[in-house]
Design an enzyme around this catalytic site. Structure first.
Site, PDB file in Angstrom:
ATOM      1  N   SER A 149       0.844  -1.192   0.000  1.00  0.00           N
ATOM      2  CA  SER A 149       0.000   0.000   0.000  1.00  0.00           C
ATOM      3  C   SER A 149       0.887   1.253   0.000  1.00  0.00           C
ATOM      4  O   SER A 149       1.770   1.383  -0.839  1.00  0.00           O
ATOM      5  CB  SER A 149      -0.945  -0.035   1.205  1.00  0.00           C
ATOM      6  OG  SER A 149      -1.873   1.019   1.159  1.00  0.00           O
ATOM      7  N   ASP A 317      -9.010  -4.964  -6.079  1.00  0.00           N
ATOM      8  CA  ASP A 317      -8.556  -3.722  -5.434  1.00  0.00           C
ATOM      9  C   ASP A 317      -9.044  -2.521  -6.242  1.00  0.00           C
ATOM     10  O   ASP A 317      -8.696  -2.360  -7.407  1.00  0.00           O
ATOM     11  CB  ASP A 317      -7.027  -3.719  -5.357  1.00  0.00           C
ATOM     12  CG  ASP A 317      -6.468  -2.584  -4.500  1.00  0.00           C
ATOM     13  OD1 ASP A 317      -7.197  -1.615  -4.218  1.00  0.00           O
ATOM     14  OD2 ASP A 317      -5.287  -2.675  -4.131  1.00  0.00           O
ATOM     15  N   HIS A 350      -8.147  -4.230  -1.542  1.00  0.00           N
ATOM     16  CA  HIS A 350      -6.847  -3.651  -1.187  1.00  0.00           C
ATOM     17  C   HIS A 350      -6.267  -4.293   0.071  1.00  0.00           C
ATOM     18  O   HIS A 350      -5.044  -4.418   0.206  1.00  0.00           O
ATOM     19  CB  HIS A 350      -6.999  -2.140  -0.986  1.00  0.00           C
ATOM     20  CG  HIS A 350      -5.700  -1.429  -0.782  1.00  0.00           C
ATOM     21  ND1 HIS A 350      -4.749  -1.310  -1.766  1.00  0.00           N
ATOM     22  CD2 HIS A 350      -5.184  -0.799   0.308  1.00  0.00           C
ATOM     23  CE1 HIS A 350      -3.705  -0.634  -1.315  1.00  0.00           C
ATOM     24  NE2 HIS A 350      -3.949  -0.314  -0.058  1.00  0.00           N
TER      25      HIS A 350
END
Length: 371
Positions: A149, A317, A350
């Site tokens: 991330s 995601d 995600h």
């Protein structure tokens, strides 16, 4: 205002006069970190982990802090990042409230928290501070830098600004820059915090925490961290137990998914500084790996000096879509790196790197075993 520092946290002092990318200088700053595993005699088994927006340096349990870490299932003896083999350093990001210097830290010039007097924070500053930490611990060449991330952004910035610091790279759900959708989401999160009267232009007091703004910001984020498919399968249109006494006239939560968001947002809010949330969130929107190359992201990626890389992302995601991880893989490959790219069939969106360890873990373990 206060910081939230895990018991096993250690610190590296950053040199006085640490210059930030967008102007401003830090004096007396520190970076928080934890280490896991043992360093071998050759000192060539060091792995650096750079985190997402909210985690601290406590990635896994250890003797000084047996509580579970934020990546407990991934890191430890016999786990995908095997501490029987690797010496792991996890760094808390500059600008955070989990031990590294940030808006909630005391400004040495005044003795009061920086609040919004903290200098403008960039991903590049986070990368520079992490690189300094690695070198301060005696490492000029790491076996691998791992980032997921926001940590994937920080890792790319570190590789760009500190060539040859790492031999290899694992990038999970990362990106070379933010897309309009993720920028829009984070702008709404920041607006929710800033619109809370308790925030008071960053000068909120201990008894006047901007709870409602932080809860709303966290809820907005949580809806994008997972996928619509998971929300569907997990909650459907289920409703809470009528015994909980839903008041339809108040327009409060009437579906189980709403109750879930409220519960988990409330667990988060008093454990994170709102100003740190603003600074870190904005740093992600500002980041553009291609900026030093006139916006040419492919050129910037091709200049990164790693021998091998593993790049992966989840097909579901929506925050950092899979095409952004494919872009990273293609760019590193064009620069001569040996790159493996994986598209994960996970419905966790995600957050797959945090919760879908059965899919994320084995490829990471296999990649590290080849180093």
């Amino acid at each position: 205002m206060r910081e939230f520092i895990p018991p096993a946290t250690r610190f590296v002092r950053v040199p006085d006069g640490f210059r930030m990318k967008r102007g401003g200088v830090l004096h007396g700053a520190r970076i928080a970190y934890e280490t896991f595993g043992r360093l071998n005699a050759e000192r060539d088994n060091a792995v650096l982990i750079l985190t997402g927006l909210s985690p601290d340096a406590h990635a896994a349990s250890q003797p000084d802090d047996p509580g579970p870490g934020w990546w407990e299932a991934m890191l430890g003896p016999g786990k995908p990042i095997d501490t029987d083999h690797w010496y792991v350093i996890c760094v808390n990001s500059l600008g955070s409230c989990k031990g590294s210097t940030g808006p909630s830290s005391p400004d040495p010039a005044t003795g009061e928290p920086y609040r919004l007097d903290f200098p403008a924070l960039s991903i590049e500053d986070i990368a520079d501070a992490a690189a300094f930490t690695a070198r301060a611990l005696g490492f000029e060449r790491l076996a691998c830098v791992i980032g997921a991330s926001m940590g994937g952004m920080s890792a790319l910035a570190l590789l760009a600004r500190h060539p040859d610091l790492a031999r290899s790279h694992v990038n999970i759900s990362g990106a070379v820059h933010s897309l309009p959708f993720s920028i829009a989401i984070r702008s709404l999160q920041r607006e929710a915090i800033r619109s809370d009267p308790q925030w008071n232009r960053g000068r909120y007091a201990a008894g006047c925490y901007p709870e409602r703004g932080m809860i709303t910001a966290r809820k907005i984020g949580m809806t994008t961290y997972r996928s619509a498919q998971e929300w569907d399968c997990r909650f459907g249109r289920a409703k809470p137990d009528p015994a909980t006494g839903v008041d339809h006239h108040s327009f409060g939560p009437e579906f189980t998914v709403e109750v879930y968001l409220e519960h988990h947002a409330r667990r988060f809010v008093h454990r994170f500084d709102p100003n740190s949330y603003l600074y870190l969130s904005r740093s992600m929107d500002w980041f553009d790996l291609g900026e030093p190359c006139g916006g040419d992201t492919a050129e910037a990626l091709s200049r990164l000096r790693v021998e091998k890389a593993l790049v992966m992302g989840a097909q579901t995601d929506i925050l950092f879509p899979l095409r952004q991880q494919r872009q990273i893989a293609d760019g590193l490959r064009a620069g001569g790196a040996e790159v493996e790219f994986l598209s994960l069939e996970s419905d966790k969106g995600h957050d797959a790197f945090l919760v879908d360890i059965d899919r994320v873990g084995p490829p990471v373990a296999k990649f590290l075993s080849t180093l």
